[in-house]
Enzyme design. Sequence first.
Site, PDB file in Angstrom:
ATOM      1  N   CYS A   1     -68.261 -31.384 -11.377  1.00 53.07           N
ATOM      2  CA  CYS A   1     -67.796 -31.253 -10.726  1.00 53.07           C
ATOM      3  C   CYS A   1     -66.161 -32.223 -10.233  1.00 53.07           C
ATOM      4  O   CYS A   1     -65.293 -31.791 -10.592  1.00 53.07           O
ATOM      5  CB  CYS A   1     -67.898 -30.219  -9.542  1.00 53.07           C
TER       6      CYS A   1
ATOM      7  N   SER B   1     -68.162 -40.640  -3.404  1.00 55.15           N
ATOM      8  CA  SER B   1     -68.672 -39.458  -3.658  1.00 55.15           C
ATOM      9  C   SER B   1     -67.569 -38.854  -2.681  1.00 55.15           C
ATOM     10  O   SER B   1     -67.165 -39.506  -1.696  1.00 55.15           O
ATOM     11  CB  SER B   1     -70.310 -39.104  -3.466  1.00 55.15           C
TER      12      SER B   1
ATOM     13  N   GLU C   1     -73.422 -39.006  -0.518  1.00 57.06           N
ATOM     14  CA  GLU C   1     -75.351 -37.920  -0.919  1.00 57.06           C
ATOM     15  C   GLU C   1     -75.574 -38.167  -2.227  1.00 57.06           C
ATOM     16  O   GLU C   1     -75.644 -39.192  -2.838  1.00 57.06           O
ATOM     17  CB  GLU C   1     -73.488 -36.750  -1.029  1.00 57.06           C
TER      18      GLU C   1
ATOM     19  N   ALA D   1     -69.666 -14.378   4.599  1.00 56.86           N
ATOM     20  CA  ALA D   1     -70.206 -14.714   3.196  1.00 56.86           C
ATOM     21  C   ALA D   1     -68.535 -14.935   3.049  1.00 56.86           C
ATOM     22  O   ALA D   1     -68.679 -15.147   1.259  1.00 56.86           O
ATOM     23  CB  ALA D   1     -69.714 -13.287   2.633  1.00 56.86           C
TER      24      ALA D   1
END
Length: 456
Positions: free
Chosen positions: A50, A109, A114, A190
């Site tokens: 991504c 990254s 990570e 959410a």
Amino acid sequence: MHILVVGLNHRTAPVHIREKLAFPESELGRAHVELRQQKSIFENVIVSTCNRTEIYVVTDQVHTGRYYTKQFLINWFNERPEDIEPYLFVKEGREAVEHLFRLTCGLESLVIGETQILGQVRSSFMLAQSSETTGTFFNELFKQALTVAKRAHSETSINENAVSVSYAAVELANKIFGRLDDKEILIIGAGKMGELTAKHLKSHGVPKIRVVNRTYEKAEELAAHFSGQPLEWTRMESALKETDIVISSTGAKGLVLDAGTVQQAMKERKGRPLFIVDIAVPRDIDPEINKVEGVFLYDIDDLEGIVEANILERQEEAQKIEALIVSQIAAFEQWIKTLGVVPAIQAIREKALMIQEDTMKSLERKLDHLSDRDKKLIGKHMKSIINQLLRDPIQRAKEFADEREGQLKLETLIQLFGVEEAYEKKVAGTASNLAESKQPNAEGQKVRWNEAAINS
């Protein structure tokens, strides 16, 4: 031969450009094969995530390899060169090797240190291998890249400290409770932060996450993505009676949980503590809740202090990894250099084994009473003598790669053993294999080339 990397990432291109040049997983295998068919491309691995699309190639000509790799990328996605090239970076030779090592270690990254990228690079490399687009160079290079990354994460603590607020919230809960896989967890909100929180909770083994949101449909959507349970907003108070950890991240302008509601819930919890993390700005949780017995409340200021300290720790750990990378680059460069002496070593070994075989046949003719066991025993000892005699000359041949007059010394060694013709044939054979590897064989497939003896 030369190693190049052409690509773009979160540092060189905005997301609307990165998404245009992202390879769907279903097309990566075909992309590897088509790239391999381009002029001057002899090995290739495509890493597409991504945050990046990076193409690693082995090429016989830097300029040609760079041009055809760029063209492949532009043509594959049917983009105009002027729209894409400003965002591309190109690294060559040692710089390309260093970039790959830094990438697998997590130093390139978005979140430094990570570990997800390590698995992504491994998967990309394995796909390239199965697509037959790697050879001696990349089989060794990517093996070393994965090795140094594993060392980086095992010998340093770079990935042990949270560097995002949502991650810090989960890590804090994990440290306090020791484990999360047996805890009841409620996410309030959410949105994007709630989604990241749920992702981190899942990575810690939390089997079930409950989600409450003012818009029930959004709670349903997030809960479904993580196999969780959506709750109506009106059920939040009753959910507190069963919850161990609450993480709140709504976009509300006022408080969504007050001290009175929590105090009432605590009466029915029979002394069980309640851990609440408020990562919303403005705050979701009434600060007065801190006064309720058995409740532990942390807000974003508490977490940002943790994050800032952890970023500094990760930067310190990154310096240790930089030293590992320098060492690994030296190891790979040494491996490259030793490729030049491989044809000589092979020629010397083959001559020695040929002499051993001829001598063994002569012994068998003259000593026809020898049993099979006797022959095996004599043959074994003859090979042992050969290996001991060749051990030092071969070791010296490998060391020539680092010496100023190494090539001259190698030529002298070749002459001393009288293997000039065999050596030249092996070098010529390697060049022939290299050329044939770009031509289809009788079945229309690419011939895999063996560059083990390339004199770089």
